[in-house]
Write a protein that holds these residues in place. Structure first.
Motif, short mmCIF file in Angstrom:
data_model
loop_
_atom_site.label_atom_id
_atom_site.label_comp_id
_atom_site.label_asym_id
_atom_site.label_seq_id
_atom_site.Cartn_x
_atom_site.Cartn_y
_atom_site.Cartn_z
N ALA A 160 5.93 -26.30 -53.88
CA ALA A 160 6.40 -26.43 -55.25
C ALA A 160 6.16 -27.84 -55.78
CB ALA A 160 7.88 -26.09 -55.32
N GLU A 161 6.32 -28.83 -54.92
CA GLU A 161 6.08 -30.22 -55.34
C GLU A 161 4.63 -30.42 -55.73
OE1 GLU A 161 6.70 -34.78 -53.63
OE2 GLU A 161 6.75 -33.07 -52.28
N ASP A 162 3.71 -29.85 -54.96
CA ASP A 162 2.28 -29.96 -55.29
C ASP A 162 1.98 -29.31 -56.63
OD1 ASP A 162 1.76 -31.32 -52.99
OD2 ASP A 162 1.04 -29.58 -51.87
N VAL A 163 2.60 -28.16 -56.89
CA VAL A 163 2.36 -27.46 -58.16
C VAL A 163 2.91 -28.29 -59.32
CG1 VAL A 163 2.88 -25.40 -59.51
CG2 VAL A 163 2.30 -25.19 -57.09
N LEU A 164 4.10 -28.86 -59.14
CA LEU A 164 4.68 -29.69 -60.20
C LEU A 164 3.81 -30.90 -60.51
CD1 LEU A 164 8.52 -29.73 -59.41
CD2 LEU A 164 7.40 -28.75 -61.41
N GLU A 165 3.17 -31.44 -59.49
CA GLU A 165 2.31 -32.61 -59.69
C GLU A 165 0.88 -32.21 -60.04
OE1 GLU A 165 2.71 -34.81 -56.10
OE2 GLU A 165 4.76 -35.47 -56.53
N HIS A 166 0.68 -30.90 -60.31
CA HIS A 166 -0.64 -30.38 -60.69
C HIS A 166 -1.70 -30.68 -59.66
CE1 HIS A 166 1.01 -29.45 -64.63
NE2 HIS A 166 1.49 -30.68 -64.71
N VAL B 264 12.29 -16.76 -61.85
CA VAL B 264 12.71 -18.08 -62.32
C VAL B 264 11.66 -19.14 -61.97
CG1 VAL B 264 14.43 -19.91 -62.02
CG2 VAL B 264 15.16 -17.53 -62.28
N MET B 265 11.11 -19.04 -60.76
CA MET B 265 10.08 -20.01 -60.35
C MET B 265 8.84 -19.91 -61.23
SD MET B 265 10.43 -19.77 -56.20
CE MET B 265 9.08 -20.92 -55.87
N VAL C 133 0.38 -17.18 -52.88
CA VAL C 133 0.70 -16.09 -51.95
C VAL C 133 1.64 -16.58 -50.86
CG1 VAL C 133 -0.28 -14.53 -50.22
CG2 VAL C 133 -1.42 -14.84 -52.44
N LEU C 134 1.35 -17.76 -50.31
CA LEU C 134 2.22 -18.31 -49.27
C LEU C 134 3.62 -18.54 -49.80
CD1 LEU C 134 2.71 -19.43 -46.47
CD2 LEU C 134 1.73 -21.62 -47.22
N ALA C 135 3.72 -19.07 -51.02
CA ALA C 135 5.04 -19.28 -51.62
C ALA C 135 5.76 -17.96 -51.83
CB ALA C 135 4.89 -20.03 -52.94
#
Length: 222
Positions: free
Chosen positions: A30-36, A109-110, A187-189
């Motif tokens: 999730a952190e990687d996604v938030l930081e694009h 929600v995610m 998929v992993l998430a």
């Protein structure tokens, strides 16, 4: 003097390996996604899969896409707790309802929070307009597989059932990659979200204090 009683070690291992560690991995994704950010291997992996996926697996992926659709899964997720309740297993019914429902709600929600765009690497065979992270199909597949595996765990079908559930979850996630509608991290998430939600609900409902909560319901079942 030991800090942890010996009988607590199995429970601690289940919580650390089954819930805490998956949550840490999910948080890192999730952190990687938030930081694009995007793992360097994701796009090349998707392109390689697209070039090497045989038509039979594409057909299976399309079937799993339909099977994992919200209307179908909504019916399945209602029927399982209802069947367990009818079988006079209210604790299992509550665990299934809480676990499956929380998995769907958490994924929804995610998606709203992260709003990750889907990959656009080749013309898709299926129309998907929602956010990409996490994969909803992978989430519900992992949640369903975990729920069924837990229900079968104390039966003679323990290991065959677990293997079938694992295969279903893995194929459902792989299908999302073959169809090009998700990144591998999506998929992993999704797998981690479904697993953690169902396992957490199971542990809560079947904990000693949870059993005390559901014991009156056991007596109320006709």
């Amino acid at each position: 003097m030991t800090l942890v009683r010996p009988w607590l070690w199995p429970a601690l291992r289940r919580y650390v390996l089954g819930i805490l560690l998956p949550l840490v991995v999910l948080g890192l994704l999730a952190e990687d996604v938030l930081e694009h950010q995007r793992a360097a291997f994701e796009t090349p992996l998707l392109l390689w899969l697209h070039a090497h996926t045989p038509p039979a697996l594409i057909a299976l992926s399309l079937a799993l896409h339909t099977l994992g659709s919200p209307p179908v899964m909504a019916v399945v997720f209602v029927l399982i707790p209802a069947w367990l309740w009818q079988r006079r297993r209210p604790a299992d019914a509550a665990s299934a309802l809480l676990g499956l429902g929380s998995a769907v709600g958490t994924a929804f929600v995610m998606k709203l929070l992260f709003h990750r765009a889907r990959p656009e690497l080749w013309p898709r065979l299926v129309a998907e307009t929602g956010a990409s992270f996490p994969s909803g199909h992978a989430t519900v597949a992992a949640a369903l597989a975990t729920c069924v595996a837990l229900l079968l765990w104390r039966t003679p079908l323990r290991w065959p059932g677990a293997a079938a559930c694992l295969l279903y979850a893995l194929l459902s996630g792989a299908a999302r990659l073959a169809l090009g509608v998700h990144y591998p991290s999506d998929v992993l998430a999704g797998w981690l979200t479904g697993w953690v939600c169902v396992l957490s609900a199971h542990n809560v409902v079947h904990a000693p204090w949870g059993q005390r909560l559901w014991r009156p319901l056991l007596r109320s079942v006709p």
